[in-house]
Scaffold this motif. Structure first.
Motif, PDB file in Angstrom:
ATOM      1  N   THR A 187       9.952  -9.186   3.282  1.00 13.15           N
ATOM      2  CA  THR A 187       8.908  -8.784   2.404  1.00 13.15           C
ATOM      3  C   THR A 187       9.219  -8.231   1.165  1.00 13.15           C
ATOM      4  OG1 THR A 187       7.437  -8.137   4.437  1.00 13.15           O
ATOM      5  CG2 THR A 187       6.792  -6.849   2.481  1.00 13.15           C
ATOM      6  N   TYR A 188      10.266  -7.495   1.170  1.00 18.08           N
ATOM      7  CA  TYR A 188      11.090  -6.874  -0.010  1.00 18.08           C
ATOM      8  C   TYR A 188      11.402  -7.965  -1.103  1.00 18.08           C
ATOM      9  CZ  TYR A 188      13.764  -3.302  -2.743  1.00 18.08           C
ATOM     10  OH  TYR A 188      14.142  -2.709  -3.588  1.00 18.08           O
ATOM     11  N   VAL A 189      11.719  -8.873  -0.611  1.00 13.28           N
ATOM     12  CA  VAL A 189      12.273 -10.172  -1.301  1.00 13.28           C
ATOM     13  C   VAL A 189      11.207 -11.131  -2.099  1.00 13.28           C
ATOM     14  CG1 VAL A 189      13.225 -12.594  -1.213  1.00 13.28           C
ATOM     15  CG2 VAL A 189      14.437 -10.495  -0.199  1.00 13.28           C
ATOM     16  N   GLY A 193      10.563  -6.847  -4.906  1.00 10.81           N
ATOM     17  CA  GLY A 193      11.053  -5.418  -4.995  1.00 10.81           C
ATOM     18  C   GLY A 193       9.862  -4.502  -5.149  1.00 10.81           C
ATOM     19  N   VAL A 194       8.782  -4.813  -5.307  1.00 14.72           N
ATOM     20  CA  VAL A 194       7.495  -4.211  -5.350  1.00 14.72           C
ATOM     21  C   VAL A 194       7.287  -3.311  -4.143  1.00 14.72           C
ATOM     22  CG1 VAL A 194       5.004  -3.913  -5.712  1.00 14.72           C
ATOM     23  CG2 VAL A 194       6.506  -5.342  -7.168  1.00 14.72           C
ATOM     24  N   ILE A 195       7.261  -4.105  -2.808  1.00 15.09           N
ATOM     25  CA  ILE A 195       6.990  -3.404  -1.361  1.00 15.09           C
ATOM     26  C   ILE A 195       8.293  -2.687  -0.925  1.00 15.09           C
ATOM     27  CG2 ILE A 195       5.938  -3.746   0.741  1.00 15.09           C
ATOM     28  CD1 ILE A 195       4.138  -5.779  -0.623  1.00 15.09           C
ATOM     29  N   LYS A 201      11.695   6.046  -0.779  1.00 17.13           N
ATOM     30  CA  LYS A 201      13.410   6.324  -0.242  1.00 17.13           C
ATOM     31  C   LYS A 201      14.043   5.116  -0.089  1.00 17.13           C
ATOM     32  CE  LYS A 201      12.255  10.968   1.187  1.00 17.13           C
ATOM     33  NZ  LYS A 201      12.361  11.913   2.423  1.00 17.13           N
ATOM     34  N   ASN A 202      15.129   5.149  -0.458  1.00 20.14           N
ATOM     35  CA  ASN A 202      16.252   3.856  -0.168  1.00 20.14           C
ATOM     36  C   ASN A 202      16.429   4.031   1.445  1.00 20.14           C
ATOM     37  OD1 ASN A 202      16.480   3.352  -2.915  1.00 20.14           O
ATOM     38  ND2 ASN A 202      18.012   4.625  -3.291  1.00 20.14           N
TER      39      ASN A 202
END
Length: 210
Positions: A187-189, A193-195, A201-202
Motif C-alpha cells: 500500500t505504501y509503494v 508514500g502518501v499512505i 510516525k515512522n
C-alpha cells in the motif's frame, strides 16, 4: 473561489477512488467473462438465456479452477498433472517458458512458499537512497558460489505499479526488516508514500536476522 476549490477537491477525493475501483472491477469481470467463449456455442449462457449477464464468467472461471484443483488433489488427477508436466518439458521452447513460470507460481501460490513474506528497507539504486523491497529467499546454486554467504534475494517493486520491478541480491547486513505487513508495504509503494502504515510516525525497524 476558495470554497469552490475546497468542494472540488472534496468531490474528487470521494469520486476518484470509487471510479477507479469500479473500473478495475469492470475490467476483471469483463476479462473473466471471455472465458465463456471456450464453451460450445449451444452451451453459452448468452444464447440460451437470451441476454448477457455480467459476472457469469467469474462463476465459470471459479468452477473451472476449483474443479481442476479437486482433480489434481486425487491420485489419478495427480498422475495426469505429472504426465502433462513431463509432456511440456519435452517441447524445446515451451519447456524453458513453462518451467520458469511454474517455479514462480509454485513459490507465490504454494502454502509452503516463502515469497513476499517480509518487507525490507534497502539502499537502492545506490548508497544513501532507500526504498522498500520484499524478501524472496537466498541465492543458491551457481550464484551462491560467487556471492558472500550472507546475501539475500530481494524484489524491489516500482511505483505505482508494483508488478514491475528489479530482482537484486544484497548483503544481509544492508537490509533492514520493517515492522509492517507485506500488504501495508505494498500500500505504501502503490500510494507513492502518501499512505503511511501506522499513521504519520515512522515504523519501528530492526536488523534482519537469520
Amino acid at each position: 473561489m476558495a470554497a469552490l476549490r475546497k468542494w472540488l477537491f472534496s468531490g474528487l477525493l470521494v469520486l476518484v477512488p470509487l471510479i477507479i475501483t469500479l473500473w478495475v472491477l469492470d475490467w476483471v469481470v469483463s476479462t473473466l467473462d471471455q472465458t465463456l467463449r471456450i464453451l460450445p456455442m449451444a452451451w453459452q449462457p448468452d444464447r440460451w438465456l437470451g441476454m448477457h449477464i455480467p459476472g457469469l464468467g467469474v462463476v465459470f472461471a471459479l468452477v473451472v479452477v476449483l474443479s481442476i484443483g479437486a482433480m489434481a488433489s486425487n491420485i489419478i488427477g495427480n498422475k495426469l498433472v505429472h504426465w502433462w508436466h513431463a509432456l511440456l518439458h519435452r517441447i524445446p521452447v515451451v519447456r524453458s517458458i513453462y518451467s520458469g513460470v511454474k517455479q514462480v507460481s509454485d513459490t507465490l501460490f504454494s502454502e509452503k512458499g516463502n515469497a513476499f513474506r517480509q518487507a525490507l528497507l534497502v539502499q537502492w539504486p545506490h548508497d544513501g537512497m532507500w526504498t522498500i523491497a520484499f524478501l524472496t529467499g537466498a541465492p543458491a546454486g551457481e550464484l551462491a558460489r560467487h556471492l558472500p554467504d550472507d546475501c539475500l534475494s530481494v524484489y524491489v517493486p516500482t511505483t505505482p505499479n508494483p508488478t514491475g520491478g528489479y530482482f537484486v541480491m544484497v548483503p544481509r547486513s544492508r537490509c533492514v526488516e520493517l515492522a509492517m505487513s507485506v500488504d501495508e508495504a505494498l500500500t505504501y509503494v502503490i500510494s507513492m508514500g502518501v499512505i503511511v502504515p501506522g499513521g504519520p510516525k515512522n515504523p519501528k525497524l530492526k536488523t534482519v536476522v537469520a
